[in-house]
Each structure stands twice: as C-alpha cells, then as structure tokens.
Write an enzyme that holds these catalytic residues in place. Structure first.
Site, short mmCIF file in Angstrom:
data_model
loop_
_atom_site.label_atom_id
_atom_site.label_comp_id
_atom_site.label_asym_id
_atom_site.label_seq_id
_atom_site.Cartn_x
_atom_site.Cartn_y
_atom_site.Cartn_z
N ILE A 206 28.02 44.63 31.43
CA ILE A 206 27.83 45.13 32.80
C ILE A 206 28.88 46.16 33.21
CG2 ILE A 206 26.51 43.23 33.79
CD1 ILE A 206 29.16 42.04 34.76
N GLY A 209 36.12 48.10 31.53
CA GLY A 209 37.39 48.12 32.25
C GLY A 209 38.47 48.73 31.39
N ASP A 318 46.66 48.32 43.43
CA ASP A 318 45.53 49.11 42.96
C ASP A 318 44.32 48.85 43.85
OD1 ASP A 318 44.13 50.88 41.41
OD2 ASP A 318 43.87 49.53 39.71
N ARG A 322 36.69 50.86 44.13
CA ARG A 322 36.21 50.50 42.79
C ARG A 322 36.65 49.09 42.38
NH1 ARG A 322 40.12 54.18 42.46
NH2 ARG A 322 42.13 53.34 41.84
N ASN A 323 37.67 48.57 43.03
CA ASN A 323 38.15 47.22 42.71
C ASN A 323 37.71 46.15 43.70
OD1 ASN A 323 39.37 47.92 40.31
ND2 ASN A 323 41.28 48.53 41.30
N ASP A 336 40.73 42.61 40.30
CA ASP A 336 41.59 43.49 39.56
C ASP A 336 43.06 43.34 39.89
OD1 ASP A 336 41.75 45.36 37.61
OD2 ASP A 336 40.08 46.47 38.45
#
Ligand code: ADP
Ligand code: MG
Length: 452
Positions: A206, A209, A318, A322-323, A336
C-alpha cells in the site's frame, strides 16, 4: 502452560487500565472467565481479592476473569543510554576529541568508510587505535569471533577484557549535549511486543516509506499495516527507535503500534488506516467531497495528538500532512515517529523537510514543541489548500530567506479567518510567541462546535 497457578506466584499488583499480553491460550472453565489467545492484548478492569485473578477486558470490549499467570504486563521499551556514541564523525575528529591520551579512553562513531558499520576509537600509548565494528544481520563484531546484539553489549565486553584489542576500554569520552540511545531487541520480547510471523498475513502493498515498503496485512482478524525494513543492516536501529517511541504512546489520534516482528526482516505492525495519508486524501477527493466539517475535524484530531505529545515533552519533528493517516471512520491520526526524539537531533544528512521546519530548527537544530507548532501551521495550510505543496512558487533554497524577511503564505481560498490567524501565530519567528498545542486545541474545539 502454567497448570499449577500457585507455582508461578504473581507478584506486582496491576491497576485499572494496565495493558497485559497473553502468553498462553486460555479457554476458561466458567462463563465468568474471559477466553483469550496467546498474543491477545487485554486491559485490566479491576483487581480481585485473589491476587491471581483480575477482571479484564478484551479488544472487542468483552469483560471477564483473567488468570494473572497467563498474561504479562506490557512494558515500554526504552532507549539505553550510550554516552560514548558520537554519531557520524571522521577519524581526524575522533583523534582530536580523544584527550588526554590516557590508555583505554574511547568513543564509538559511525564508520565513514563503511556505511552501516561503526568504528571503535581507543587511546593506547599516546596513540589512537581504530577498530571497525562490522554490523551484519542485527549482530556486531570486531573480530568475527564474538558477536553482540548491540553496541552496549560490545562495550561491556571490552570493558571487562581487552580480548584482542590493544587495551581494555576504561573510560568513555561522553558526547557533549546530545545523548543518543540504542534499542535492545530483547526489550521488545520482555515488554510483550513481539508478534510471530506466522500469525501475520500480508495482503497487498500500500505504500513506500523511507525505511521500506508498507503492506496491508491481517493479524488476529484485524487489518493492520506492516512496515517492512528493506535495508536491514543500515536502518535497523532507527527503525527500532521509532518502534520504541511508539511503545510508550497511546492516544486515539496517534497511529497505534500493535507489535514488531523480529528475525531476518524486522517488521513494524500498526493499526490499519484505510484511507491512507492526508495529502493524497485531500488531492484525490478535493473540494467537491471534502467539507468544512471534515477539515476542522482533521485539524482538531491532529492537534489533539500533538497536545498529547506536548504533554509528554516529545517532539515529532516531521509533522506534515503526508504523515497524517485517515481511517475508515474519517479519524485523522499522527504517524511516523521516525524522527521523533526526546531532546535534540541532528539536521545533518537525510532529506530534510525544509518547507515544514521552523527557522530556528533548521539553523540551530533547535527543535521543540514550538517548532512542531510551526510545522502544524504549514499542515493547516496544506489542509485548507486541499493538498498543495507549501510555498508553491518559491524554490526550496530560498524559502528560509523569504520567511526570515517576513514573507508568509496567503490564506488558502475559503479558509476560515480563525484558522488563518492560527497559522500566522504558528509562524511567529519567536518560538515563545507561538501558541501551545493546548491553546490551539481549545480554539479548534470552539470553532468545530460552530462549524456545520
Ligand atoms: P516513512 O515515514 O518511512 O516514509 P510512512 O510511515 O510515512 O513511511 O509510510 C509510507 C506510506 O505508507 C504512507 O504515506 C501511507 O500511504 C502508507 N501507510 C503507512 N502506514 C500506514 C497505515 N498504518 N495504514 C495505512 N497506510 C499506511
Ligand atoms: Mg512518512
């Protein structure tokens, strides 16, 4: 199997809310018992008069009696202190640091010539000797005879016995400021976090990373995400650090660690978030599907998780859309923790998320919950612009300069003014003037209650 329950006396009393992991299957012999399988995670509801029995609850909420000798408390995995670990420094630098040249004064550094390996630098007879520490398949060795699971064990061994080195290790040269940590694989076992590979079924790829591929999987009738470590030797420590941070965290808006698979390939198993990451979610659905209500919900969910991290003095480093991952119920969760760390971390190496990172963090390595707040402001901008890349027309190399001169992104179209006000406060050059996550959460909850 512990047939005789008096045999293994249960010592410590567990309070309400304690998480335990089953070491054996338990079928139960009365309707009051709670049946479970090895590996199941149960929550203690309350102790009973008999120290060997607890009232417990399983993951579907069913309650019943649990024999204490069949389960163990789930423990956090902590980093071991490694004061002698100096990270990536060159041979020359190590030699400059190792003073006075007393026999046995030592440090360990990342090898520059052999990436993934380490170097032990130790003083002997006014000189510095350098030994390569070969790192292979989660084991370390200098002489290819004696192998260790981690650097701590290796140091301990050579502190007791020179065993072929020029001298025993006598005194560690501590690294100033930063304190690195190492993770011991056994601690995951002892803490009840280890999942057997045979219990895990991989379904499909899926995502990809930094450390490796992410699969959808099935574990105990539940969908899970499985992050598989690709370059075992190099990234294992960083990967396990991420896992160890996650063992101490539990919040409805943090992606929950379920366990780790050890062995040839290390895998990190977390809860499955069916709608994937927030950037892709925003881009693929867009304004036609995503409503004001969804946006404020995502913003509040994320902020709640960050407030929890703030209360634990944990810095994410971070934080970006996106995280953030979205599950089938549209709950947003922060994921993350690859960079998350208590205290300081270096900006050297790695692909740094420049557009998301606060100026003081980029320039002086000054990461804090306040630098996370800066990133959170960028995340809000991503959320309200439906997944655009921040600072769309500014080249990466110029972003910091513009920001320091006072440039700030405009409000995305249709962004509520309270949200834009929060962004601007998050982007205050003075970290102390930025809101805390606690304050931001309060504002968002108020705004949410009036958003339809
Ligand atoms: P890395 O931080 O190492 O780059 P991530 O943890 O961000 O890796 O994972 C990469 C991608 O895999 C994510 O963007 C997401 O699309 C997918 N992914 C990761 N974890 C999950 C999860 N728990 N559920 C669903 N998808 C996930
Ligand atoms: Mg990521």
């Amino acid at each position: 199997m512990p047939m005789d329950q008096n045999h293994q006396q249960h010592q410590e009393a567990w309070s309400r809310g304690t998480q335990v992991v089953a070491n054996y299957n338990f079928e139960g012999s009365s309707p009051d018992d709670l049946p479970f399988k090895k590996g199941d995670v149960l929550t203690i509801v309350q102790p009973t008069k008999d120290p060997n029995w607890y009232k417990g609850k399983n993951e579907s909420g069913k309650e019943g009696m649990v024999p204490a000798t069949y389960v163990q408390k789930r423990k956090e995995v902590h980093l071991q202190a490694m004061p002698w670990y100096h990270g990536k420094i060159e041979r020359k630098m190590a030699e400059d640091l190792l003073h006075p040249r007393e026999d046995g004064l030592f440090l360990i550094r990342e090898s520059v010539n052999y990436p993934g390996d380490y170097t032990l630098s130790v003083c002997y007879q006014r000189k510095v000797e350098h030994y390569r520490i070969i790192y292979h398949k989660n084991q370390m060795t200098i002489d290819e005879e004696t192998y260790f699971d981690n650097l701590n064990q290796l140091v301990e061994h050579y502190q007791n016995d020179a065993d072929g080195l020029c001298t025993k290790l006598i005194r560690a040269l501590p690294k100033k400021g930063d304190s690195f940590g190492a993770v011991r694989i056994q601690d995951f076992e002892a803490g009840g976090w280890v999942i057997q590979k045979k219990d895990l079924q991989e379904i499909e790829l899926i995502g990809r990373g930094e450390f490796g591929d992410v699969y959808k999987g099935l574990y105990k009738n539940q969908f899970v995400a499985v992050k598989q470590l690709k370059d075992q030797d190099r990234a294992a420590q960083a990967f396990l650090k991420e896992a160890s941070v996650m063992t101490s965290l539990r919040h409805p808006n943090l992606v929950q660690l379920i366990g780790v698979v050890l062995g040839d390939t290390i895998r990190l198993v977390t809860e499955f978030m069916g709608k994937g990451n927030l950037v892709e979610y925003l881009r693929s659905r867009g304004r036609s599907v995503i409503q004001k209500k969804d946006q404020i919900d995502f913003a509040t969910d994320t902020c709640a998780a960050m407030e929890y991290l703030e209360s634990k003095k944990l810095v994410h480093r971070d934080l970006a859309a996106r995280n953030i991952l979205i599950n089938e119920n549209n709950t947003a969760k922060v994921s993350d923790f690859g960079l998350a760390k208590y205290g300081d971390y270096s900006t050297e190496g790695g692909k740094f998320p420049i557009k998301w990172t606060a100026p003081e963090a980029l320039k002086n390595n000054n990461f804090s919950n306040k630098s996370d707040m800066w990133s959170y402001g960028i995340l809000l901008w991503e959320l309200y612009s439906f997944g655009r890349v921040p600072y769309p027309r500014i080249p990466l190399a110029d972003v910091v300069m513009h920001v320091e001169k006072g440039y700030r992104m405009e409000a995305p179209e249709g962004c509520p003014k309270q949200i834009y006000s929060l962004m601007l406060r998050a982007w205050n050059l003075n970290p102390a003037e930025r809101p805390t996550f606690k304050e931001a959460l309060q504002e968002l909850q108020n705004l949410r209650s009036t958003t339809v």
